[in-house]
Scaffold this motif. Structure first.
Motif, PDB file in Angstrom:
ATOM      1  N   PRO A 254     -12.007  -1.753   1.191  1.00 29.09           N
ATOM      2  CA  PRO A 254     -12.492  -0.431   1.598  1.00 29.09           C
ATOM      3  C   PRO A 254     -11.345   0.473   2.066  1.00 29.09           C
ATOM      4  CG  PRO A 254     -13.804  -2.183   2.618  1.00 29.09           C
ATOM      5  CD  PRO A 254     -12.637  -2.845   1.951  1.00 29.09           C
ATOM      6  N   VAL A 255     -11.452   1.771   1.746  1.00 28.58           N
ATOM      7  CA  VAL A 255     -10.357   2.711   2.040  1.00 28.58           C
ATOM      8  C   VAL A 255     -10.025   2.764   3.538  1.00 28.58           C
ATOM      9  CG1 VAL A 255      -9.678   5.146   1.972  1.00 28.58           C
ATOM     10  CG2 VAL A 255     -10.803   4.120   0.002  1.00 28.58           C
ATOM     11  N   ASP A 256     -11.073   2.737   4.411  1.00 29.72           N
ATOM     12  CA  ASP A 256     -10.764   2.845   5.847  1.00 29.72           C
ATOM     13  C   ASP A 256      -9.947   1.633   6.322  1.00 29.72           C
ATOM     14  OD1 ASP A 256     -13.016   1.265   5.381  1.00 29.72           O
ATOM     15  OD2 ASP A 256     -13.992   1.765   7.275  1.00 29.72           O
ATOM     16  N   VAL A 257     -10.240   0.462   5.751  1.00 31.16           N
ATOM     17  CA  VAL A 257      -9.497  -0.747   6.133  1.00 31.16           C
ATOM     18  C   VAL A 257      -8.057  -0.652   5.603  1.00 31.16           C
ATOM     19  CG1 VAL A 257      -9.367  -3.257   5.794  1.00 31.16           C
ATOM     20  CG2 VAL A 257     -11.579  -2.176   6.239  1.00 31.16           C
ATOM     21  N   VAL A 258      -7.920  -0.192   4.370  1.00 28.28           N
ATOM     22  CA  VAL A 258      -6.581  -0.060   3.779  1.00 28.28           C
ATOM     23  C   VAL A 258      -5.763   0.963   4.572  1.00 28.28           C
ATOM     24  CG1 VAL A 258      -5.320   0.702   1.706  1.00 28.28           C
ATOM     25  CG2 VAL A 258      -7.304  -0.823   1.483  1.00 28.28           C
ATOM     26  N   ASP A 259      -6.390   2.074   4.948  1.00 26.24           N
ATOM     27  CA  ASP A 259      -5.679   3.093   5.743  1.00 26.24           C
ATOM     28  C   ASP A 259      -5.201   2.524   7.079  1.00 26.24           C
ATOM     29  OD1 ASP A 259      -5.969   4.954   3.807  1.00 26.24           O
ATOM     30  OD2 ASP A 259      -7.602   6.060   4.767  1.00 26.24           O
ATOM     31  N   ALA A 260      -6.039   1.681   7.678  1.00 30.41           N
ATOM     32  CA  ALA A 260      -5.653   1.071   8.962  1.00 30.41           C
ATOM     33  C   ALA A 260      -4.470   0.116   8.734  1.00 30.41           C
ATOM     34  CB  ALA A 260      -6.850   0.328   9.561  1.00 30.41           C
ATOM     35  N   CYS A 261      -4.501  -0.628   7.642  1.00 32.67           N
ATOM     36  CA  CYS A 261      -3.381  -1.533   7.328  1.00 32.67           C
ATOM     37  C   CYS A 261      -2.096  -0.733   7.087  1.00 32.67           C
ATOM     38  CB  CYS A 261      -3.687  -2.364   6.081  1.00 32.67           C
ATOM     39  SG  CYS A 261      -4.976  -3.581   6.337  1.00 32.67           S
ATOM     40  N   LEU A 262      -2.271   0.419   6.440  1.00 30.03           N
ATOM     41  CA  LEU A 262      -1.118   1.286   6.139  1.00 30.03           C
ATOM     42  C   LEU A 262      -0.425   1.741   7.423  1.00 30.03           C
ATOM     43  CD1 LEU A 262      -2.213   3.792   3.358  1.00 30.03           C
ATOM     44  CD2 LEU A 262       0.011   2.709   3.562  1.00 30.03           C
ATOM     45  N   LYS A 263      -1.253   2.111   8.403  1.00 34.27           N
ATOM     46  CA  LYS A 263      -0.700   2.570   9.686  1.00 34.27           C
ATOM     47  C   LYS A 263       0.154   1.454  10.301  1.00 34.27           C
ATOM     48  CE  LYS A 263      -3.588   5.531  12.434  1.00 34.27           C
ATOM     49  NZ  LYS A 263      -4.618   5.581  13.486  1.00 34.27           N
ATOM     50  N   ILE A 264      -0.396   0.244  10.273  1.00 35.47           N
ATOM     51  CA  ILE A 264       0.323  -0.894  10.873  1.00 35.47           C
ATOM     52  C   ILE A 264       1.595  -1.183  10.089  1.00 35.47           C
ATOM     53  CG2 ILE A 264       0.174  -3.405  11.232  1.00 35.47           C
ATOM     54  CD1 ILE A 264      -2.816  -2.862  11.923  1.00 35.47           C
ATOM     55  N   GLN A 265       1.457  -1.259   8.776  1.00 31.49           N
ATOM     56  CA  GLN A 265       2.633  -1.569   7.955  1.00 31.49           C
ATOM     57  C   GLN A 265       3.722  -0.508   8.113  1.00 31.49           C
ATOM     58  OE1 GLN A 265       2.362  -3.861   4.422  1.00 31.49           O
ATOM     59  NE2 GLN A 265       3.083  -2.210   3.149  1.00 31.49           N
ATOM     60  N   GLY A 266       3.290   0.756   8.210  1.00 36.53           N
ATOM     61  CA  GLY A 266       4.253   1.849   8.368  1.00 36.53           C
ATOM     62  C   GLY A 266       5.073   1.694   9.633  1.00 36.53           C
ATOM     63  N   GLN A 267       4.467   1.134  10.665  1.00 35.23           N
ATOM     64  CA  GLN A 267       5.202   0.948  11.927  1.00 35.23           C
ATOM     65  C   GLN A 267       5.963  -0.382  11.972  1.00 35.23           C
ATOM     66  OE1 GLN A 267       5.764   3.233  13.787  1.00 35.23           O
ATOM     67  NE2 GLN A 267       4.018   4.536  14.254  1.00 35.23           N
ATOM     68  N   LEU A 268       5.520  -1.369  11.219  1.00 35.86           N
ATOM     69  CA  LEU A 268       6.136  -2.698  11.351  1.00 35.86           C
ATOM     70  C   LEU A 268       7.190  -3.025  10.296  1.00 35.86           C
ATOM     71  CD1 LEU A 268       3.221  -5.062  12.491  1.00 35.86           C
ATOM     72  CD2 LEU A 268       4.793  -3.715  13.869  1.00 35.86           C
ATOM     73  N   THR A 269       6.897  -2.745   9.045  1.00 37.26           N
ATOM     74  CA  THR A 269       7.874  -3.153   8.009  1.00 37.26           C
ATOM     75  C   THR A 269       8.194  -2.046   7.011  1.00 37.26           C
ATOM     76  OG1 THR A 269       6.181  -3.970   6.488  1.00 37.26           O
ATOM     77  CG2 THR A 269       7.085  -5.567   8.040  1.00 37.26           C
ATOM     78  N   SER A 270       7.541  -0.919   7.118  1.00 39.97           N
ATOM     79  CA  SER A 270       7.703   0.213   6.191  1.00 39.97           C
ATOM     80  C   SER A 270       7.071  -0.049   4.823  1.00 39.97           C
ATOM     81  CB  SER A 270       9.164   0.619   6.002  1.00 39.97           C
ATOM     82  OG  SER A 270       9.713   0.967   7.225  1.00 39.97           O
ATOM     83  N   ALA A 271       7.442  -1.161   4.187  1.00 34.04           N
ATOM     84  CA  ALA A 271       6.913  -1.477   2.842  1.00 34.04           C
ATOM     85  C   ALA A 271       7.567  -2.785   2.405  1.00 34.04           C
ATOM     86  CB  ALA A 271       7.271  -0.377   1.853  1.00 34.04           C
ATOM     87  N   PRO A 272       7.011  -3.419   1.365  1.00 33.74           N
ATOM     88  CA  PRO A 272       7.735  -4.576   0.829  1.00 33.74           C
ATOM     89  C   PRO A 272       8.967  -4.127   0.044  1.00 33.74           C
ATOM     90  CG  PRO A 272       5.692  -4.205  -0.408  1.00 33.74           C
ATOM     91  CD  PRO A 272       5.702  -3.211   0.710  1.00 33.74           C
ATOM     92  N   SER A 273       9.809  -5.084  -0.306  1.00 33.37           N
ATOM     93  CA  SER A 273      11.061  -4.785  -1.006  1.00 33.37           C
ATOM     94  C   SER A 273      10.821  -4.043  -2.322  1.00 33.37           C
ATOM     95  CB  SER A 273      11.792  -6.106  -1.282  1.00 33.37           C
ATOM     96  OG  SER A 273      12.417  -6.077  -2.542  1.00 33.37           O
ATOM     97  N   SER A 274      11.623  -3.022  -2.543  1.00 31.93           N
ATOM     98  CA  SER A 274      11.507  -2.216  -3.769  1.00 31.93           C
ATOM     99  C   SER A 274      11.721  -3.087  -5.013  1.00 31.93           C
ATOM    100  CB  SER A 274      12.537  -1.090  -3.728  1.00 31.93           C
ATOM    101  OG  SER A 274      13.829  -1.640  -3.491  1.00 31.93           O
TER     102      SER A 274
END
Ligand code: PMP
Ligand code: GLU
Length: 402
Positions: A254-274
């Motif tokens: 679900p989009v709301d769950v993905v958006d919440a994960c995005l917020k966390i990932q943005g603060q913790l790891t930015s993204a996986p390796s390019s």
């Protein structure tokens, strides 16, 4: 000591038993000991060449910058295409987020949806990290036990009984780590019937062993009636594509769950390796037939290894239809005395096997099944055969001593 820098949340956390056993094996090998490690769940195959080449091109093409937090757009498209191709499900890119392995996907998810005290149903045996990640996120893991007498699969009645006012989530893997058990259509339908009475429970379907299925097709619970909008599929490149070191996993939901994960990932790891992202695209878009050679090899080993392990006195084995683990019940061996040492649990048994047979396996306690041990058969048959013979020799010696 008048100081303690370590937080309570870590003091009460268990180390990952799979990684701990792998570490112990490496240390003993470094000391010159002859150790066969069947502890770590990772393919012994190297990453297929066509995926490595995509990774090399990514470096040469200067994909060396931060990527979007969610992952490159072409990776999200490739994941959506894969989910359409293999599961028949329609996901839009905003329902998908790539992370540093499925492990991080699960951690993001738990941090994103669990409030303190929320209960998470965890059919046991379960993968070691679920329990600790849930706890780290403030949740409470509620274990639902299923032994080998029920093929390690929790029934719909058990599920129904365990659901309470605080139940927020259900998480399971099929094929399952550590048992290799797989849910079939009728079982998932029964689960779905129970879950339909409790629409506020989020279902997390860990499908990382999707491709490693031998006797029955992998089915995703997200494809069952009423489940799509309340299920999060977790998957990744580690197992099916032999890419454990690249660290690339993803989730879709679900989009709301993905958006919440995005917020966390943005603060913790930015993204996986390019680089890993670009390599993963090649794997995801390839015909699944291109990785079938690994599945075929695992099946041959499963068959040989299951026959060999069934032959070990005291081992009771349910032959698993998927993943690359055997999970024998060794309860019978847990009443033994070994040269004055009592073997009272699987932990003792694994320590003894490490010392006496030079074989590393993981005690079932870590997976919520104290009478079992996990052996990974992601190794060459000659190594597996040697390992089984070593275990057998020690056990037969014990029996001979009476
Ligand atoms: N789920 C299960 C059931 C697993 O066995 C593993 C093991 N690696 C993971 C998730 C995590 O995989 P990774 O982080 O390597 O993608
Ligand atoms: N998932 C694998 C295992 O169960 C790798 C180690 C880990 O991440 O726990 O052995």
């Amino acid at each position: 000591m008048d100081r303690n820098f370590v937080a309570k949340r870590v003091e009460t956390m268990n180390e990952s038993e799979t990684l701990a056993m792998a570490r112990k094996s490496r240390e003993l090998k470094a000391q010159g000991k002859d150790i066969i490690s069947l502890s770590l769940g990772e393919p012994d195959f190297d990453t297929p060449d066509f995926i490595k080449e995509a990774g090399i091109s990514a470096i040469q093409d200067n994909h060396s910058h931060y990527t979007p937090v969610q992952g490159y757009a072409d990776l999200l498209d490739a994941i959506a295409l894969k989910l359409k191709r293999d599961q028949g499900l329609d996901y839009s890119p905003k329902q998908i987020i790539a992370s540093n392995g499925a492990k991080q996907s699960i951690a993001n998810l738990c941090l994103a949806v669990l409030n303190p005290g929320d209960e998470v149903l965890v059919p046991a045996p379960y993968w070691v990290s679920y329990r600790e990640i849930i706890r780290l996120a403030g949740g409470i893991a509620v274990e639902l036990k299923a032994g080998h007498e029920q093929d390690f699969k929790v029934s719909a009645a058990q599920l129904e009984q365990a659901i309470g006012p605080k139940t927020k989530m259900l998480i399971f893997s099929s094929p399952c780590n550590p048992t290799g058990a797989m849910m079939c259509s009728s079982e998932l339908l029964e689960w779905t019937a129970v879950l339909s009475k409790h629409p506020s429970i989020l279902v997390v379907s860990d499908e990382i062993y999707e491709h490693i299925a031998f006797d029955q097709p992998h089915l995703s619970i997200a494809t069952f009636p009423g489940m799509f909008h309340r299920t999060v599929i977790v998957n990744g490149m580690s197992k099916g594509f032999a890419m454990t070191g690249w660290r690339l996993g993803y989730l879709a939901g679900p989009v709301d769950v993905v958006d919440a994960c995005l917020k966390i990932q943005g603060q913790l790891t930015s993204a996986p390796s390019s680089i890993a992202q670009k390599a993963a695209i090649a794997g995801l878009l390839a015909n699944p037939a291109s990785i079938q050679y690994m599945v075929d090899a695992f099946k041959i080993r499963r068959d040989k290894m299951a026959a060999a392990v069934k032959d070990i006195p005291g081992f009771v084995l349910t032959v698993p239809p998927g993943a690359f683990y055997l999970f024998p019940d060794i309860s019978e061996c847990l009443t033994w005395n070994w040269a004055g040492k009592s073997v009272k649990d699987a932990q003792d048994f694994c320590s003894l096997m490490l010392e006496e047979a030079g074989v590393a396996m993981v005690p079932g306690d870590a997976f919520g099944a104290p009478g079992c041990v996990r052996l990974s058969y992601a190794a060459d048959w000659s190594i597996l055969e040697d390992a089984v013979q070593r275990i057998k020799r020690v056990i037969e010696h014990h029996y001979a001593l009476g």
